[in-house]
Enzyme design. Sequence first.
Site, mmCIF file in Angstrom:
data_model
loop_
_atom_site.group_PDB
_atom_site.id
_atom_site.type_symbol
_atom_site.label_atom_id
_atom_site.label_comp_id
_atom_site.label_asym_id
_atom_site.label_seq_id
_atom_site.Cartn_x
_atom_site.Cartn_y
_atom_site.Cartn_z
ATOM 1 N N SER A 1 -1.482 1.371 -22.350
ATOM 2 C CA SER A 1 -0.116 1.878 -22.203
ATOM 3 C C SER A 1 0.478 1.295 -20.931
ATOM 4 C CB SER A 1 -0.120 3.407 -22.122
ATOM 5 O OG SER A 1 1.093 3.844 -21.535
ATOM 6 N N HIS B 1 0.690 -0.910 -25.629
ATOM 7 C CA HIS B 1 1.399 0.291 -26.069
ATOM 8 C C HIS B 1 2.591 0.495 -25.127
ATOM 9 C CE1 HIS B 1 1.453 4.435 -27.810
ATOM 10 N NE2 HIS B 1 1.814 4.814 -26.590
ATOM 11 N N ASP C 1 5.766 2.739 -24.100
ATOM 12 C CA ASP C 1 6.281 4.104 -24.204
ATOM 13 C C ASP C 1 7.781 4.134 -23.915
ATOM 14 O OD1 ASP C 1 3.946 5.765 -24.809
ATOM 15 O OD2 ASP C 1 3.180 4.959 -22.931
ATOM 16 N N MET D 1 11.170 6.229 -23.774
ATOM 17 C CA MET D 1 11.610 7.628 -23.606
ATOM 18 C C MET D 1 13.112 7.658 -23.354
ATOM 19 S SD MET D 1 8.503 9.053 -21.268
ATOM 20 C CE MET D 1 6.806 8.557 -21.562
ATOM 21 N N HIS E 1 5.983 3.073 -28.917
ATOM 22 C CA HIS E 1 5.957 4.520 -29.161
ATOM 23 C C HIS E 1 7.316 5.091 -28.786
ATOM 24 C CE1 HIS E 1 3.884 8.576 -27.854
ATOM 25 N NE2 HIS E 1 4.744 8.737 -28.853
ATOM 26 N N MET F 1 9.537 7.856 -28.127
ATOM 27 C CA MET F 1 9.689 9.288 -27.821
ATOM 28 C C MET F 1 11.168 9.543 -27.621
ATOM 29 S SD MET F 1 6.344 9.485 -25.416
ATOM 30 C CE MET F 1 6.375 7.710 -25.269
ATOM 31 N N MET G 1 -0.855 13.229 -30.297
ATOM 32 C CA MET G 1 -0.636 13.309 -28.847
ATOM 33 C C MET G 1 -1.610 14.314 -28.247
ATOM 34 S SD MET G 1 1.651 11.142 -27.952
ATOM 35 C CE MET G 1 1.645 11.647 -26.224
ATOM 36 N N ASP H 1 -3.396 9.564 -27.871
ATOM 37 C CA ASP H 1 -2.599 9.101 -26.731
ATOM 38 C C ASP H 1 -2.378 10.252 -25.759
ATOM 39 O OD1 ASP H 1 -0.799 7.807 -25.051
ATOM 40 O OD2 ASP H 1 0.847 7.821 -26.501
ATOM 41 N N GLY H 2 -2.833 10.065 -24.525
ATOM 42 C CA GLY H 2 -2.604 11.044 -23.464
ATOM 43 C C GLY H 2 -3.894 11.503 -22.821
ATOM 44 N N GLY H 3 -4.135 11.078 -21.590
ATOM 45 C CA GLY H 3 -5.330 11.500 -20.865
ATOM 46 C C GLY H 3 -6.622 10.933 -21.418
ATOM 47 N N SER I 1 -3.592 5.423 -17.334
ATOM 48 C CA SER I 1 -4.277 5.622 -16.049
ATOM 49 C C SER I 1 -5.717 5.126 -16.078
ATOM 50 C CB SER I 1 -4.268 7.109 -15.675
ATOM 51 O OG SER I 1 -2.974 7.632 -15.816
HETATM 52 C C1 DX5 Z 1 2.783 9.933 -22.649
HETATM 53 C C2 DX5 Z 1 2.678 8.522 -23.220
HETATM 54 C C3 DX5 Z 1 1.315 7.955 -23.026
HETATM 55 C C4 DX5 Z 1 0.928 7.821 -21.585
HETATM 56 C C5 DX5 Z 1 -0.548 7.749 -21.460
HETATM 57 O O1 DX5 Z 1 4.019 10.459 -22.945
HETATM 58 O O2 DX5 Z 1 2.963 8.521 -24.597
HETATM 59 O O3 DX5 Z 1 1.176 6.718 -23.713
HETATM 60 O O4 DX5 Z 1 1.479 6.690 -20.984
HETATM 61 O O5 DX5 Z 1 -0.879 7.797 -20.097
HETATM 62 P P1 DX5 Z 1 -2.300 8.337 -19.626
HETATM 63 O O6 DX5 Z 1 -3.343 7.532 -20.317
HETATM 64 O O7 DX5 Z 1 -2.279 8.125 -18.140
HETATM 65 O O8 DX5 Z 1 -2.335 9.785 -20.010
HETATM 66 ZN ZN ZN Z 2 2.446 6.690 -25.813
#
Ligand code: DX5
Ligand code: ZN
Length: 240
Positions: free
Chosen positions: A25, A50, A52, A54, A84, A86, A158, A193-195, A216
Amino acid sequence: MTVASVMKPFRVLSDAPRSPLVAASMLGADFSRLGEEANDVMQAGCNLLHLDVMDGHFVPNLTMGPDLVAGLRRSCPDVCLDTHLMVQYPEGLIEPFVQAGSDHLTIHVEAEHPQGDPRVTADLIRQAGATAGLAINPGTPIDAILPYASDFELLLVMSVQPGFAGQSFRSEVLTKTEALSLAVPNGVRIQMDGGVAPVNADACRAAGCDVLVAASAIFRADDRRAAVESIRGPVAEPES
Ligand code: DX5
Ligand code: ZN
């Protein structure tokens, strides 16, 4: 898998054997050196990038637009760009992002769709020349996405509330992921996706995910290649 082998998005998403794919990401990258960062994580073993997007409405943050995607496409001509969205109203953004170079667009089941049907948005994505994914937020029940399980190339679960990188993985979504992976037809990829990080990647894969997104855990790793390999886990041997 080499960078050259991820040239075509359909190939990325349907390649056999179905080894887990790792998507970096770009939200975790140093934005002053985006092209360099993108090439670095691909060299470290990622299979796709990926992106993101927003809109400040669907989520309380603003990130990337089509011009940025076009810049990444110039920096990485052969890499699958997994975008992605959002955003509250994805319909009007399909053409600009595909023209900019997105190979795949994932929309949210919670967003607004023509006729209230995400399959209509998916058709528009395919007409524009990309593959389509459908995402579900941690708090949305699985029933919202199950009716569309066979209408998308990819389903995205997510594991944080979307909006920001660097949040903690919500392990309660694993139950939903397991149920979803049993319900989807063969050939549909399931993305988390996420953490996502080496510490929880085994659980994600065990729940049925075969595309793992991380910002991250890859960009902040001292050894990006080791982080990517650990997130991917064991790679299936080709059948003889
Ligand atoms: C969150 C995004 C993710 C995010 C992931 O809204 O869709 O793709 O960047 O970041 P990490 O891996 O740090 O949670
Ligand atoms: Zn994402």
